[in-house]
Enzyme design. Structure first.
Site, PDB file in Angstrom:
ATOM      1  N   GLU A 116      -9.588   7.145   3.585  1.00  0.00           N
ATOM      2  CA  GLU A 116      -9.584   7.451   4.852  1.00  0.00           C
ATOM      3  C   GLU A 116     -10.192   8.590   5.427  1.00  0.00           C
ATOM      4  OE1 GLU A 116      -5.758   6.199   6.930  1.00  0.00           O
ATOM      5  OE2 GLU A 116      -6.444   7.064   8.672  1.00  0.00           O
ATOM      6  N   LYS A 143       0.974  -1.179  -0.088  1.00  0.00           N
ATOM      7  CA  LYS A 143       0.098   0.043   0.101  1.00  0.00           C
ATOM      8  C   LYS A 143       0.933   1.171  -0.089  1.00  0.00           C
ATOM      9  CE  LYS A 143      -2.300   1.413   3.824  1.00  0.00           C
ATOM     10  NZ  LYS A 143      -2.011   2.732   4.156  1.00  0.00           N
ATOM     11  N   GLU A 182       0.592   5.571  -0.072  1.00  0.00           N
ATOM     12  CA  GLU A 182      -0.302   6.856   0.106  1.00  0.00           C
ATOM     13  C   GLU A 182      -0.112   7.821  -1.208  1.00  0.00           C
ATOM     14  OE1 GLU A 182       0.041   8.595   4.026  1.00  0.00           O
ATOM     15  OE2 GLU A 182      -0.305   6.794   4.914  1.00  0.00           O
TER      16      GLU A 182
HETATM   17  O1  KIV Z   1      -1.668   1.928   8.818  1.00  0.00           O
HETATM   18  C1  KIV Z   1      -2.853   1.462   8.885  1.00  0.00           C
HETATM   19  O2  KIV Z   1      -3.299   0.810   9.561  1.00  0.00           O
HETATM   20  C2  KIV Z   1      -3.616   2.181   7.670  1.00  0.00           C
HETATM   21  C3  KIV Z   1      -5.143   2.015   7.932  1.00  0.00           C
HETATM   22  C4  KIV Z   1      -5.585   2.438   8.812  1.00  0.00           C
HETATM   23  C5  KIV Z   1      -5.516   2.183   6.510  1.00  0.00           C
HETATM   24  O3  KIV Z   1      -3.068   2.723   6.820  1.00  0.00           O
END
Ligand code: KIV
Length: 263
Positions: free
Chosen positions: A181, A112, A114
């Protein structure tokens, strides 16, 4: 059966997707055994596991250490490793190298990152090189200093337009899903309706294709203030504290260990 990014994509409109964070083997085993399809080794572990005030200080080594533990406990869920601050922002080359470490060394199925449209050059390169990407827009905690705090995003018309174009750009770049988010529910719905890949809401209302919670928040393990959207499903923190207090009292009273615990 193992969850793949193809299955996650196909779930849109068919099945709501539950996602939880995990940072260790035992919790990962329990989450996976509950049938949750998506496990995120979030950089939130900076706060929940390591006690930092933000996600910014967590390192690649910290993230790989926890992702590897999680991957040992997961059989079926799709494991997403969260790329930490400055592991992908400096250059595309560094981003590919670090994302590759999540897959190669730590057992992640995807990463993931950002950011919206400006992040798509990296997203495209990762996907071209075989690393699936979960996008993340709205409140992006790695930009907390620039955003001026942990605030609900998408309240102004200009920022709604930008969120919609960011979501479309991430979809076009090849993300298999996008975390939204801290957005007003109506904006979560607008983005969800506008794109063909699942949205995973984190405080973005009821209409997202899936939901993600930080496991420490939903279990009541976190002593810090938890956000309003983070429903508490258990109060494990209180249960743990009660156990610790009982144990200390029994050790001090000499009632533990008793006969049954002695060889
Ligand atoms: O780091 C995390 O836990 C997250 C989620 C809250 C989406 O990015």
């Amino acid at each position: 059966m193992k969850w793949t990014t193809t299955k996650i994509r196909k779930a849109k409109g068919q099945q709501k997707l539950a996602c939880l964070t995990a940072y260790d083997y035992a919790t990962a085993t329990l989450i996976d055994g509950s049938g949750v399809p998506l496990v995120l080794v979030g950089d939130s572990l900076a706060m929940t596991m390591l006690g930092y005030p933000t996600t910014l200080p967590v390192t690649m080594e910290d993230m790989l250490h926890h992702t590897l533990a999680v991957s040992r406990g997961v059989k079926e869920a799709l494991i997403v490793g969260d790329m930490p601050f400055l592991s992908y922002q400096i250059s595309i080359e560094q981003g590919i190298a670090n994302a590759g470490r999540f897959v190669k060394e730590a057992g992640a199925d995807a990463v993931k990152v950002e950011g919206g449209a400006f992040r798509t050059p990296l997203v495209k390169c990762l996907i071209q090189n075989g690393i699936p990407v979960l996008g993340h827009i709205g409140l992006t905690p790695q930009s907390v200093k620039e955003m001026g705090g942990f605030r609900v995003q998408g309240r102004e018309p200009a920022s709604v337009a930008k969120l919609l174009s960011d979501a479309a750009a991430l979809e076009a770049a090849g993300c298999f899903a996008i975390v939204l988010e801290c957005l007003p529910e109506a904006i979560g719905r607008q983005i969800t309706d506008a794109i063909g890949i699942p949205t995973i809401g984190c405080g973005a209302g009821r209409h997202c294709d899936g939901q993600v919670l930080v496991t420490h928040d939903m279990l009541g393990l976190h002593s810090a203030i938890t956000p309003r959207f983070a429903k508490r499903y258990a109060d494990i923190g209180t249960t743990m504290k009660e156990a610790f207090v009982s144990y200390k009292a029994e050790v001090e009273a000499g009632s533990f260990p008793s006969d049954e615990h002695a060889y």
